[in-house]
Enzyme design. Structure first.
Site, short mmCIF file in Angstrom:
data_model
loop_
_atom_site.label_atom_id
_atom_site.label_comp_id
_atom_site.label_asym_id
_atom_site.label_seq_id
_atom_site.Cartn_x
_atom_site.Cartn_y
_atom_site.Cartn_z
N HIS A 67 0.83 -1.20 0.00
CA HIS A 67 0.00 0.00 0.00
C HIS A 67 0.87 1.25 0.00
O HIS A 67 0.57 2.25 -0.68
CB HIS A 67 -0.92 -0.03 1.22
CG HIS A 67 -1.70 1.23 1.44
ND1 HIS A 67 -1.31 2.19 2.36
CD2 HIS A 67 -2.84 1.69 0.88
CE1 HIS A 67 -2.17 3.18 2.35
NE2 HIS A 67 -3.10 2.91 1.47
N GLU A 70 2.16 1.85 -3.43
CA GLU A 70 1.11 2.42 -4.28
C GLU A 70 1.08 3.94 -4.16
O GLU A 70 1.00 4.67 -5.15
CB GLU A 70 -0.25 1.83 -3.90
CG GLU A 70 -1.44 2.47 -4.57
CD GLU A 70 -2.63 2.64 -3.64
OE1 GLU A 70 -3.19 3.75 -3.58
OE2 GLU A 70 -3.00 1.65 -2.98
N HIS A 71 1.16 4.44 -2.92
CA HIS A 71 1.16 5.89 -2.69
C HIS A 71 2.35 6.55 -3.36
O HIS A 71 2.24 7.57 -4.04
CB HIS A 71 1.21 6.17 -1.19
CG HIS A 71 -0.13 6.19 -0.53
ND1 HIS A 71 -0.59 7.27 0.21
CD2 HIS A 71 -1.13 5.27 -0.50
CE1 HIS A 71 -1.80 7.00 0.67
NE2 HIS A 71 -2.15 5.79 0.26
N GLU A 142 -4.23 7.82 7.73
CA GLU A 142 -5.18 6.91 7.08
C GLU A 142 -5.42 5.68 7.94
O GLU A 142 -6.56 5.22 8.08
CB GLU A 142 -4.61 6.49 5.71
CG GLU A 142 -5.56 5.65 4.88
CD GLU A 142 -4.98 5.31 3.51
OE1 GLU A 142 -5.46 4.32 2.91
OE2 GLU A 142 -4.07 6.02 3.04
#
Length: 431
Positions: A67, A70-71, A142
């Site tokens: 993840h 991905e950012h 997040e």
């Protein structure tokens, strides 16, 4: 390039594997003005133990790194990729799941420019320790946001019960402690291993000339150099039914209790792509008959006040795991759990399991599937997730049509086992 026609849905796809191993699938939609592109790597949050490309020993990386990666891919040395897509009239996004990471765009013009941008930015990583450390604070926020979401906590609570050793139970974004350990070197290690073209697929759907577009994509890839691909070796903990946590609970700031029942698949699923998708679809039909909103079980629990409109069920099947979950907000969580487990274990004798009901459920599923094929986003996203070897989303109509009551009874015996059950509760915090 291979051309495949699916008569049951009147669709034709064009597919090919490039010299570097990248799988490309094109679906022309001449009546649409929009184009949707999805660039996916077979790499998700559970892939935290593997042999890196060019090495021969297993390594373990921090949770949440897929993840995090991905950012970071959207940030380049001299520009923001979102702004580039915006200037070209496209919207862009990305998402990470347990087993995949996908990057996407949607546009009505500048199609070739947007496809090139999609491919190029994903294949051009840029990480520095400074930019990595900056991102940690954003992702930590997040993570905290999801930790405050009761439904998210409910879902991962039952995953922790069903898969206490497997990384499936870990939040896709990781934890604040795990992401703090991530370095630029870690990101390059994972990127070089999992973002090789041979581990990726590109799906484009919309208005196009498939021959010209395939040539355009091939030319783009021919201009880039990639090391020789090797098969990726992943490793996951070995678990058995004895490892399942039968019950657990937490307290959160909720107004009503929440309960969820989990059912872990203990048998292996078929390896053959067609049979694997048939197994998945058969379980989904089975659950629809047993617990859909017109079933006797649903109506009984609803009329008894055990459940409300929040009741839901789902089935997930992917590499290294498959499970079902049933959840609801309820004033009587323990009674709801007991009732659900009793219904599950006695479901083989359910009066719902008839040829007539199955045919109705199949027509409903088929209608929903065919209607969804009008959505480019649905097609692209589902094609990426429903792909077992050569069997894809476009085989689903044929599979739905082929399923008989005996198939449902067979998957019932294979999947529904008392030792695979668990339950998890969220109670309101005591004042």
């Amino acid at each position: 390039m291979k051309k495949i026609f699916y008569p049951s849905i009147n669709e034709t796809i064009y597919t090919g594997i490039l010299d570097n191993g990248l799988e490309v699938t094109l679906l022309p939609k001449p009546d649409f003005h929009k184009t949707y592109g999805l660039f996916t790597t077979n790499y998700g949050s559970i892939d935290n133990e593997f042999i890196p490309l060019g090495q021969n020993e297993f390594t373990t990386v921090p949770d949440g790194i897929a993840h995090f990666l991905e950012h970071k891919l959207f940030e380049k040395e001299d520009e923001d990729v979102f702004q580039r897509f915006g200037k070209q009239g496209a919207s862009s996004n990305a998402f990470t799941s347990f087993t995949r990471t996908s990057y996407l765009f949607s546009s009505t013009d500048n199609t070739l420019e947007n496809i090139q941008t999609l491919i190029d930015f994903v294949q051009d990583p840029y990480f520095t320790e400074e930019s990595v450390n900056k991102e940690k604070g954003i992702i930590a926020q997040e993570i905290r946001m999801y930790q405050d979401d009761p439904n998210w906590r409910l879902f991962f609570g039952i995953l922790n019960n069903l898969y206490p050793k497997h990384p499936l139970h870990i939040d896709i974004a990781g934890t604040e402690e795990s992401i703090d350990k991530i370095t630029a070197e870690d990101l390059y290690l994972c990127y070089n291993t999992f973002y090789h073209p041979s581990n990726m697929n590109l799906f484009i759907v919309g208005k196009m000339d498939p021959e010209n577009l395939m040539t355009f994509i091939k030319n783009n890839q021919d201009q880039k150099e990639f090391v020789q691909a090797t098969e990726i070796e992943r490793r996951f903990p070995v678990e058995s039914a004895k490892d399942i946590i039968k019950e657990s609970s937490i307290e959160l700031s909720v107004s009503r209790p929440k309960a969820i029942i989990g059912l872990k698949g203990l048998d292996t699923v078929p390896e053959n792509g067609f049979e694997r998708l048939k197994y998945q679809t058969s379980v989904q039909l089975l659950l629809q008959l047993l617990f859909g909103d017109t079933s006797e079980s649903y109506l009984q629990m609803y009329n008894d006040g055990l459940i409300d409109d929040s009741f839901s069920y789902d089935f997930s099947l992917d590499r290294s795991f498959h499970f079902a979950d049933f959840s609801s907000d309820t004033n009587e969580p323990e009674r709801f759990a007991n009732q659900m487990i009793n219904l599950i274990l006695k479901s083989k004798d359910s009066p719902e399991l008839t040829e007539r009901n199955l045919n109705l459920a199949k027509r409903k599923m088929m209608g929903k599937h065919l209607q969804s094929l009008d959505s480019l986003e649905y097609i692209a996203n589902q094609f990426s997730s429903i792909k077992f070897g050569d069997t894809t989303l476009f085989d689903l109509a044929e599979i739905i049509d082929s399923i008989e009551l005996s198939d449902l009874l067979a998957v019932h015996d294979a999947f529904i086992r008392p030792e695979g059950l668990s339950r998890f509760f969220i109670y309101p915090k005591k004042r």
